[in-house]
Design a protein around this motif. Structure first.
Motif, PDB file in Angstrom:
ATOM      1  N   GLN A   1       0.805  -1.216   0.000  1.00  0.00           N
ATOM      2  CA  GLN A   1       0.000   0.000   0.000  1.00  0.00           C
ATOM      3  C   GLN A   1       0.839   1.267   0.000  1.00  0.00           C
ATOM      4  N   ASP A   2       2.124   1.124   0.218  1.00  0.00           N
ATOM      5  CA  ASP A   2       3.000   2.273   0.399  1.00  0.00           C
ATOM      6  C   ASP A   2       3.759   2.676  -0.864  1.00  0.00           C
ATOM      7  N   ILE A   3       3.567   1.960  -1.948  1.00  0.00           N
ATOM      8  CA  ILE A   3       4.331   2.217  -3.171  1.00  0.00           C
ATOM      9  C   ILE A   3       3.383   2.425  -4.342  1.00  0.00           C
ATOM     10  N   PRO A   4       3.861   3.087  -5.387  1.00  0.00           N
ATOM     11  CA  PRO A   4       3.000   3.265  -6.565  1.00  0.00           C
ATOM     12  C   PRO A   4       2.531   1.914  -7.106  1.00  0.00           C
ATOM     13  N   ALA A   5       1.312   1.909  -7.619  1.00  0.00           N
ATOM     14  CA  ALA A   5       0.723   0.668  -8.147  1.00  0.00           C
ATOM     15  C   ALA A   5       1.254   0.341  -9.540  1.00  0.00           C
ATOM     16  N   PHE A   6       2.094   1.175 -10.060  1.00  0.00           N
ATOM     17  CA  PHE A   6       2.658   0.956 -11.393  1.00  0.00           C
ATOM     18  C   PHE A   6       4.141   1.301 -11.350  1.00  0.00           C
ATOM     19  N   GLY A   7       4.824   0.935 -12.367  1.00  0.00           N
ATOM     20  CA  GLY A   7       6.253   1.205 -12.456  1.00  0.00           C
ATOM     21  C   GLY A   7       6.985  -0.057 -12.846  1.00  0.00           C
ATOM     22  N   THR A   8       8.226   0.110 -13.172  1.00  0.00           N
ATOM     23  CA  THR A   8       9.080  -1.018 -13.518  1.00  0.00           C
ATOM     24  C   THR A   8       9.642  -1.598 -12.232  1.00  0.00           C
ATOM     25  N   VAL A   9       9.339  -2.860 -11.993  1.00  0.00           N
ATOM     26  CA  VAL A   9       9.826  -3.524 -10.782  1.00  0.00           C
ATOM     27  C   VAL A   9      11.267  -3.950 -11.002  1.00  0.00           C
ATOM     28  N   ILE A  10      12.104  -3.600 -10.036  1.00  0.00           N
ATOM     29  CA  ILE A  10      13.524  -3.927 -10.069  1.00  0.00           C
ATOM     30  C   ILE A  10      13.820  -4.830  -8.877  1.00  0.00           C
ATOM     31  N   ASP A  11      14.549  -5.909  -9.116  1.00  0.00           N
ATOM     32  CA  ASP A  11      14.913  -6.839  -8.044  1.00  0.00           C
ATOM     33  C   ASP A  11      15.917  -6.171  -7.123  1.00  0.00           C
ATOM     34  N   GLY A  12      15.441  -5.699  -5.980  1.00  0.00           N
ATOM     35  CA  GLY A  12      16.288  -5.017  -5.016  1.00  0.00           C
ATOM     36  C   GLY A  12      17.160  -5.943  -4.194  1.00  0.00           C
ATOM     37  N   THR A  13      17.023  -7.256  -4.391  1.00  0.00           N
ATOM     38  CA  THR A  13      17.871  -8.201  -3.654  1.00  0.00           C
ATOM     39  C   THR A  13      19.184  -8.476  -4.380  1.00  0.00           C
ATOM     40  N   ALA A  14      19.271  -8.058  -5.628  1.00  0.00           N
ATOM     41  CA  ALA A  14      20.504  -8.276  -6.400  1.00  0.00           C
ATOM     42  C   ALA A  14      21.615  -7.391  -5.838  1.00  0.00           C
ATOM     43  N   ALA A  15      22.835  -7.662  -6.246  1.00  0.00           N
ATOM     44  CA  ALA A  15      23.958  -6.817  -5.845  1.00  0.00           C
ATOM     45  C   ALA A  15      23.689  -5.385  -6.305  1.00  0.00           C
ATOM     46  N   LEU A  16      24.155  -4.417  -5.531  1.00  0.00           N
ATOM     47  CA  LEU A  16      23.870  -3.010  -5.808  1.00  0.00           C
ATOM     48  C   LEU A  16      24.232  -2.610  -7.235  1.00  0.00           C
ATOM     49  N   ASP A  17      25.389  -3.038  -7.726  1.00  0.00           N
ATOM     50  CA  ASP A  17      25.785  -2.722  -9.108  1.00  0.00           C
ATOM     51  C   ASP A  17      24.747  -3.226 -10.103  1.00  0.00           C
ATOM     52  N   GLU A  18      24.237  -4.429  -9.869  1.00  0.00           N
ATOM     53  CA  GLU A  18      23.242  -5.010 -10.765  1.00  0.00           C
ATOM     54  C   GLU A  18      21.922  -4.254 -10.695  1.00  0.00           C
ATOM     55  N   VAL A  19      21.520  -3.838  -9.495  1.00  0.00           N
ATOM     56  CA  VAL A  19      20.280  -3.078  -9.339  1.00  0.00           C
ATOM     57  C   VAL A  19      20.367  -1.779 -10.137  1.00  0.00           C
ATOM     58  N   VAL A  20      21.466  -1.058  -9.975  1.00  0.00           N
ATOM     59  CA  VAL A  20      21.637   0.211 -10.681  1.00  0.00           C
ATOM     60  C   VAL A  20      21.749  -0.028 -12.190  1.00  0.00           C
ATOM     61  N   ASP A  21      22.441  -1.069 -12.598  1.00  0.00           N
ATOM     62  CA  ASP A  21      22.532  -1.390 -14.031  1.00  0.00           C
ATOM     63  C   ASP A  21      21.153  -1.658 -14.620  1.00  0.00           C
ATOM     64  N   GLN A  22      20.310  -2.388 -13.876  1.00  0.00           N
ATOM     65  CA  GLN A  22      18.943  -2.662 -14.353  1.00  0.00           C
ATOM     66  C   GLN A  22      18.166  -1.366 -14.554  1.00  0.00           C
ATOM     67  N   ILE A  23      18.281  -0.464 -13.598  1.00  0.00           N
ATOM     68  CA  ILE A  23      17.585   0.824 -13.702  1.00  0.00           C
ATOM     69  C   ILE A  23      18.086   1.588 -14.923  1.00  0.00           C
ATOM     70  N   LEU A  24      19.399   1.698 -15.057  1.00  0.00           N
ATOM     71  CA  LEU A  24      19.976   2.471 -16.161  1.00  0.00           C
ATOM     72  C   LEU A  24      19.639   1.886 -17.521  1.00  0.00           C
ATOM     73  N   GLU A  25      19.531   0.564 -17.618  1.00  0.00           N
ATOM     74  CA  GLU A  25      19.152  -0.059 -18.881  1.00  0.00           C
ATOM     75  C   GLU A  25      17.791   0.439 -19.369  1.00  0.00           C
ATOM     76  N   HIS A  26      16.905   0.731 -18.442  1.00  0.00           N
ATOM     77  CA  HIS A  26      15.572   1.222 -18.795  1.00  0.00           C
ATOM     78  C   HIS A  26      15.577   2.725 -19.091  1.00  0.00           C
ATOM     79  N   CYS A  27      16.648   3.402 -18.763  1.00  0.00           N
ATOM     80  CA  CYS A  27      16.719   4.862 -18.929  1.00  0.00           C
ATOM     81  C   CYS A  27      17.457   5.286 -20.178  1.00  0.00           C
ATOM     82  N   LEU A  28      18.334   4.457 -20.660  1.00  0.00           N
ATOM     83  CA  LEU A  28      19.202   4.852 -21.788  1.00  0.00           C
ATOM     84  C   LEU A  28      18.623   4.485 -23.129  1.00  0.00           C
TER      85      LEU A  28
END
Length: 186
Positions: free
Chosen positions: A159-186
């Protein structure tokens, strides 16, 4: 700055891109912010840089919050965490960098969500969340037992987060999490 042609063929500037990094408390938003900064991106820590100069917590009476150590008080304090809408608008309108990342949770995200080109929701499993919360400083939100209990409830209900958006696996290593985000931005 990005450029495109309008219907008349003239080249016009498009504003920089703004991204919201959301997720339940403990999902890794602050760590993502620091890693984005380390990589040279413009990233704002919403918990520190986007809160109002006078928070509603200061304006409201703690007596409304419920007894010390209660889940009700944790829920009330959590509800006081908002972003300054004018600060968010100002940062989103700034053309100082190609991309800006707004990292953190805000109870009033609905007031600013239209300013973002995309929303990323960091998702973690309950075990990872419990482990991260156990490492929190007692003075930070989520560092007390009742706050952890409340956060785990929010995690279950989403209930505390937007009901939409690109879900990113936050359990992955930090570098991988940020890489996943950037892949969707570039």
């Amino acid at each position: 700055m990005f450029f495109t042609q309008d219907v008349t063929g003239y080249v016009v500037g498009m504003g920089k891109r703004n991204y919201l990094i959301e997720g339940v408390s403990g999902s890794g938003k602050t760590s993502v912010c620091h890693e984005l900064r380390r990589r040279g991106y413009h990233a704002l820590d919403g918990d520190r840089e986007l809160i109002p100069d006078e928070t509603r917590l200061q304006q409201s009476s703690l007596a409304e919050a419920g007894p010390e150590g209660s889940v009700e008080r944790a829920a009330w304090m959590h509800g006081q965490h908002v972003w300054d809408v004018d600060k968010v608008r100002s940062q989103a309108a700034s053309k100082g960098s190609e991309m800006s990342f707004f990292c953190g949770g805000s109870r009033n995200y609905a007031d600013v969500i239209h300013l973002f080109d995309a929303v990323f929701v960091l998702d973690v499993d309950q075990e990872t969340l419990q482990r991260r919360l156990a490492l929190r400083d007692r003075d930070a939100f989520g560092g007390r037992t009742e706050e952890q209990e409340y956060i785990l409830t929010l995690h279950k209900t989403e209930q505390d987060i937007p009901a939409f958006g690109t879900v990113i696996d936050g359990t992955a290593a930090l570098d991988e999490v940020v890489d996943q985000i950037l892949e969707h931005c570039l």
